[in-house]
Design a protein around this motif. Structure first.
Motif, PDB file in Angstrom:
ATOM      1  N   UNK A  20      -6.939-102.124  15.241  1.00 17.05           N
ATOM      2  CA  UNK A  20      -7.596-103.407  14.982  1.00 17.05           C
ATOM      3  C   UNK A  20      -6.559-104.520  14.802  1.00 17.05           C
ATOM      4  N   UNK A  21      -5.496-104.209  14.078  1.00 11.78           N
ATOM      5  CA  UNK A  21      -4.471-105.241  13.831  1.00 11.78           C
ATOM      6  C   UNK A  21      -3.759-105.610  15.124  1.00 11.78           C
ATOM      7  N   UNK A  22      -3.584-104.617  15.990  1.00  8.65           N
ATOM      8  CA  UNK A  22      -2.924-104.891  17.268  1.00  8.65           C
ATOM      9  C   UNK A  22      -3.781-105.775  18.173  1.00  8.65           C
ATOM     10  N   UNK A  23      -5.021-106.016  17.755  1.00  5.74           N
ATOM     11  CA  UNK A  23      -5.875-106.937  18.516  1.00  5.74           C
ATOM     12  C   UNK A  23      -6.021-108.279  17.790  1.00  5.74           C
ATOM     13  N   UNK A  24      -5.220-108.472  16.742  1.00 10.05           N
ATOM     14  CA  UNK A  24      -5.201-109.772  16.079  1.00 10.05           C
ATOM     15  C   UNK A  24      -6.026-109.854  14.808  1.00 10.05           C
ATOM     16  N   UNK A  25      -6.662-108.755  14.428  1.00  8.17           N
ATOM     17  CA  UNK A  25      -7.512-108.758  13.238  1.00  8.17           C
ATOM     18  C   UNK A  25      -6.644-108.453  12.015  1.00  8.17           C
ATOM     19  N   UNK A  26      -6.689-109.315  11.002  1.00  9.42           N
ATOM     20  CA  UNK A  26      -5.777-109.115   9.874  1.00  9.42           C
ATOM     21  C   UNK A  26      -6.138-107.852   9.091  1.00  9.42           C
TER      22      UNK A  26
END
Lengths: 251, 458
Positions: free
Chosen positions: B405-411
């Motif tokens: 998820x973080x690798x898609x920009x989600x903090x």
């Protein structure tokens, strides 16, 4: 776009990358090839910001900024995209919600308004069509119950929606049959333009029949041992990795 | 527990005074309870009273109460609520309703039926829906073969007290082949008082042969304060009948909630019971299903979520007494802060209950290092041609999922909220009524970590 200088990375005290130098300019497609255990996936993960890797030396500049100082989500918002070798299944989290969160995180970072539901769905449908992604997969949980090919296609679909500046495809070709490979390659080719850089990390030459790289690098034992144009990939296909590795030792 | 001898020495003295408190309350209130003088009802109450006098409250030495200390209930002398003047209207209770759901609604305030807030509506012929108070007074004959026949007043101090004080609650009786188109929504609201009060709602659903109904029990608080809900619900599912049952508990975090659900299933009957526990400082749920005839099917689906110092306990028992029965249990727990969760799933396959197919799953997510959960499957199998499986897990959020998820920009914070929401989603998806699913998804969203961000995206 991306400037990697003497990058050294270890995992659990073991050195994996032993001084990588690589410059990727806007609009270029670089293929990173190499045998198993050469450090290809480590390189992709370090660029995306995965935990568990210790950078022991060197630097990675992205658009002039120190990439290693950034959280994974900051990198993504700045335009770095990793297509996972093994996309993760996330039960209970709907593909569309997930993607909307991702798109709006990037847009917010860029000072753009968040997309409303209607504009977002328009974008999603258009991109799904472009990468021949079955729309019914969008309604499901992220990657849950997807076949190997569907998962890889979902990665390319996310890439198409997020429009990154730097896309790193980590063995996106592995485990795909020839039809799936062709669709994935078409997806990548359609995203190719003068502003976008692409790194194809792969074990096999076959992907490069469909995506023509500007540069080919051979990674072995944590170093880039040979660079060239696409003819290098063909030579690797013919003669195997042993040939480059031996020459390297002899030199 | 430290110093067991001390606790053994103290408990009887404390229990005695506490037991006396409830017995004297019972002596005072007893003569005012509905259907006084009906022998079997008097008998049931007496049985409850006597059982409580003997048992008192459970202690950690009782195996079923090992992980759930009820001392916080025991140490307060809860009073029965007297006559209540209800000074509010539909707008005040709107947050606790399912506004887009067409339903037959009964509202209870501090355990007593509140006609001005209720909308029972018109029922199918063959169906009777009323308050337990009225049922006891006017239709005792309809209740006699069911009420108190399944939930044993002597099971523990709580069911005993409930039987002793039995006065109000909801009663739904469906004749043979009666099908309710609309769900029945039972809304139990509690208004905390200056002194701690207790309500003992008693519910009965009798689904006759081939009948079908959906029943939702909701428990919520109007205001802040300490009070106690001690409810017993009996579900009698007749031959080839289908009952969908929901329990949604969202009481205030100073409230105590003790609930027993006792189901009895006849041949080829189907029961699906969904339980959600979000609220209360201490919530104990006993869910017991007696599959007493061939071919009965039972699905127990549940979600509990706790934070701060909340304590939530689910004890399920499925009795496979006859052949060809099937049961599926899906329970998930999400524990944050210093909260504590307990799941105990007992499956008892009786001798001769061949071809039983029983499945049980309990998965728990710990969101903080101070949260704890005890999960225990308890399988007792006395038949040899059966299929029984169970699985229990306790874990944290998956780091691979978080990174994805973080690798898609989600903090990170939003990613944790989204994954927590996702973890619970399949329990909610298993519930057939869309308005219930929507409502619970919404509640869940307000309770996951970093709720504000997650809310915007789902």
């Amino acid at each position: 776009m991306l400037e990697i200088s003497d990058l050294r990375v270890s995992v659990g005290g073991k050195d994996i990358l032993k001084g990588i130098n690589l410059t990727v300019n806007a609009g270029e497609v670089h293929a990173i090839m190499g045998p198993n255990g050469s450090g290809k996936s480590t390189l992709s993960h370090v660029i995306a910001g995965r935990e568990g890797y210790e950078v022991t030396g060197g630097s990675v500049l992205y658009g002039g900024k120190d990439l290693m100082e950034m959280e994974p989500e900051e990198r993504a918002r700045e335009g770095v995209f990793l297509a996972f070798q093994y996309p993760v299944e996330i039960p209970g989290v709907n593909n569309v919600y997930f993607l909307k969160a991702a798109v709006n995180a990037v847009r917010k970072h860029q000072g753009l308004d968040e997309l409303d539901a209607i504009d977002f769905m328009k974008l999603v449908k258009e991109k799904a069509k472009a990468v021949k992604m079955d729309e019914s997969l969008l309604k499901r949980a992220v990657n849950e119950g997807f076949s190997g090919g569907e998962k890889k296609r979902n990665e390319i679909f996310q890439m198409a929606v997020l429009e990154p500046k730097l896309a790193v495809l980590d063995e996106t070709d592995s485990g795909l049959d020839i039809d799936a490979l062709r669709i994935v390659a078409e997806g990548v080719n359609s995203l190719r333009n003068e502003h976008r850089s692409i790194m194809l990390v792969t074990h096999y030459q076959r992907l490069l029949n469909y995506i023509e790289p500007d540069y080919v690098h051979v990674l072995a034992d944590g170093r880039i041992v040979k660079s060239g144009d696409r003819r290098l990939a063909e030579e690797l296909e013919e003669r195997g990795y042993g040939w480059v590795l031996k020459r390297e030792v002899a030199a | 527990m430290s110093g067991q001898s001390t606790s053994v020495a103290q408990t009887p003295a404390m229990s005695a005074s506490v037991v006396d408190h409830y017995l004297s309350e019972h002596a005072a209130v007893g003569p005012t309870l509905p259907a006084l003088g009906v022998a079997w009802i008097d008998g049931l109450r007496r049985e409850g009273r006597d059982a409580f006098a003997k048992l008192g409250f459970p202690t950690p030495r009782d195996e079923a109460w090992k992980y759930t200390r009820v001392a916080p209930i025991e140490k307060r002398a809860f009073r029965l609520q007297g006559e209540l003047c209800i000074g509010f209207d539909e707008d005040d209770i709107a947050p606790f309703l399912l506004p887009t759901l067409a339903c037959h609604r009964l509202v209870f305030v501090n355990g007593r039926y509140a006609p001005p807030l209720s909308k029972p509506g018109k029922l199918s012929p063959g169906a009777r829906l009323m308050s337990m108070d009225r049922a006891l007074r006017e239709h005792a004959d309809l209740l006699e073969s069911h009420l108190g026949r399944h939930a044993d007043p002597s099971a523990n101090g709580f069911t005993a007290l409930n039987a002793a004080f039995m006065a109000d609650g909801a009663c739904l009786i469906l004749g043979a082949r009666t099908r309710l188109e609309k769900p029945v929504h039972l809304v139990f609201l509690s208004i905390p008082q200056e002194e701690p009060v207790v309500a003992h709602p008693r519910n009965l659903v009798v689904a006759g042969e081939g009948s079908q109904a959906q029943v939702i029990e909701s428990y919520a608080s109007l205001g802040t304060g300490t009070y106690w809900t001690n409810v017993v619900t009996e579900l009698v599912v007749g031959e080839n009948a289908t009952l969908d049952h929901y329990r949604i508990q969202e009481e205030h975090t100073r409230a105590f909630h003790v609930a027993t659900l006792q189901a009895h299933q006849a041949r080829d009957s189907r029961l699906r019971s969904h339980s959600v526990s979000f609220g209360a400082q201490l919530a104990r749920n006993d869910i017991n299903a007696q599959l007493d005839a061939e071919g009965s099917e039972c699905v127990l689906n549940g979600l509990f979520m706790a934070d701060g110092r909340q304590h939530v306990d689910f004890h399920t028992t499925v009795e496979h007494a006859r052949p060809h029965g099937s049961s599926q249990e899906y329970f998930k727990g999400i524990l944050d802060g210093r909260s504590r969760g307990v799941f105990n799933g007992r499956v008892h396959v009786h001798p001769g209950a061949q071809k039983t197919d029983a499945m049980q799953s309990n998965r728990n997510l710990l969101l903080s290092k101070d949260a704890e959960v005890d999960t225990k499957p308890e399988l007792e199998i006395y038949a040899d041609d059966v299929k029984c499986s169970h699985g229990a897990t306790v874990g944290q959020l998956d780091p691979d999922m978080l990174f994805y998820l973080r690798a898609r920009g989600i903090d990170g914070a939003t990613a944790r909220g989204l994954l927590t929401y996702g973890f619970a989603q399949d329990v909610i998806d298993r519930m057939p009524i869309p308005q219930v699913r929507e409502r619970l998804s919404h509640t869940l969203l307000t309770r996951v970590p970093d709720a504000e961000h997650v809310k915007g995206m789902v």
